[in-house]
Design a protein around this motif. Structure first.
Motif, short mmCIF file in Angstrom:
data_model
loop_
_atom_site.label_atom_id
_atom_site.label_comp_id
_atom_site.label_asym_id
_atom_site.label_seq_id
_atom_site.Cartn_x
_atom_site.Cartn_y
_atom_site.Cartn_z
N HIS A 36 0.83 -1.20 0.00
CA HIS A 36 0.00 0.00 0.00
C HIS A 36 0.88 1.26 0.00
O HIS A 36 0.63 2.19 -0.79
N GLN A 37 1.89 1.29 0.84
CA GLN A 37 2.80 2.44 0.88
C GLN A 37 3.55 2.60 -0.43
O GLN A 37 3.73 3.72 -0.93
N ARG A 38 3.97 1.49 -1.02
CA ARG A 38 4.68 1.54 -2.31
C ARG A 38 3.77 2.08 -3.41
O ARG A 38 4.19 2.90 -4.23
N GLN A 39 2.51 1.64 -3.41
CA GLN A 39 1.57 2.13 -4.42
C GLN A 39 1.35 3.64 -4.27
O GLN A 39 1.36 4.37 -5.27
N TRP A 40 1.15 4.11 -3.04
CA TRP A 40 0.96 5.54 -2.83
C TRP A 40 2.22 6.32 -3.19
O TRP A 40 2.14 7.43 -3.74
N ARG A 41 3.37 5.75 -2.90
CA ARG A 41 4.62 6.43 -3.27
C ARG A 41 4.72 6.56 -4.79
O ARG A 41 5.07 7.62 -5.30
N ASP A 42 4.37 5.49 -5.51
CA ASP A 42 4.40 5.55 -6.98
C ASP A 42 3.38 6.55 -7.52
O ASP A 42 3.67 7.29 -8.46
N ILE A 43 2.18 6.58 -6.91
CA ILE A 43 1.16 7.53 -7.35
C ILE A 43 1.64 8.96 -7.12
O ILE A 43 1.52 9.82 -8.00
N ARG A 44 2.21 9.20 -5.95
CA ARG A 44 2.69 10.55 -5.65
C ARG A 44 3.85 10.95 -6.55
O ARG A 44 3.91 12.08 -7.04
#
Length: 197
Positions: A36-44
């Motif tokens: 989840h953190q990795r996905q949000w990091r990629d989105i950001r």
């Protein structure tokens, strides 16, 4: 086997199953959180990159000799000059505004949003100056503030993404000092570019 041995064996098995299940759930939860953190990091990261690209395109358009920019004073506070563009310039303005809104939706830190607001404000000031004069007549301080705001944004975004945010860029030294009030903190880079106040 007597009843006591059967009971101990059953209890031990039951404890092992419960403990194994708990450890498995905990490990899966940890993996889910990490994903989840990795996905949000990629989105950001994608959002911030799009914003920077739109910002640079906006500024590049404003600085073109053929750019058609008109300013109108805003009728309410802060009563600043609002730039308006022809069709080509409007495309850059709309893209910048859209990426700014997306950035506000996904950002997890107030400092990133503040830095993006400063970038937009300084870009509008350069566009307003450009409407009234040629590029070479725009005060150099406008460009210093513009690029300083961009660097502040990059540093704030790097910090949110978990990357080093207090480092040397080119010949601009980092002092290694961090302000306790992160909402009003100015990076060593911006302090160096802006000079003493």
């Amino acid at each position: 086997m007597n009843v006591a041995q059967v009971s101990v064996t059953a209890a031990t098995t039951l404890v092992a199953v419960v403990l194994g299940g708990w450890l498995t759930v905990r490990a899966q939860d940890r993996l889910w959180r990490r994903d989840h953190q990795r996905q949000w990091r990629d989105i950001r990261l994608a959002t911030y990159t799009d914003f920077l690209t739109a910002f640079r395109a906006y500024v590049a358009y404003v600085l073109q000799p053929t750019a058609k920019v008109v300013v109108v004073p805003r009728s309410r506070p802060p009563y600043d000059l609002m730039p308006f563009f022809d069709e080509k310039g409007s495309m850059h303005k709309e893209r910048l505004e859209a990426t700014k809104t997306t950035l506000r939706l996904v950002s997890g830190r107030h400092r990133v949003v503040q830095a993006s607001n400063a970038m937009i404000r300084h870009a509008r000031s350069v566009a307003a100056d450009r409407a009234m004069s040629e590029v070479d007549r725009i005060p150099p301080e406008r460009f210093q503030r513009l690029w300083s705001a961009e660097r502040e944004f990059v540093l704030a975004a790097r910090e949110e993404l978990g990357l080093a945010s207090d480092f040397e860029i080119g010949d601009r030294p980092s002092t290694g000092e961090n302000c306790a009030d992160s909402d009003h903190a100015v990076s060593p880079l911006a302090a160096w570019v802006s000079g003493p106040q």
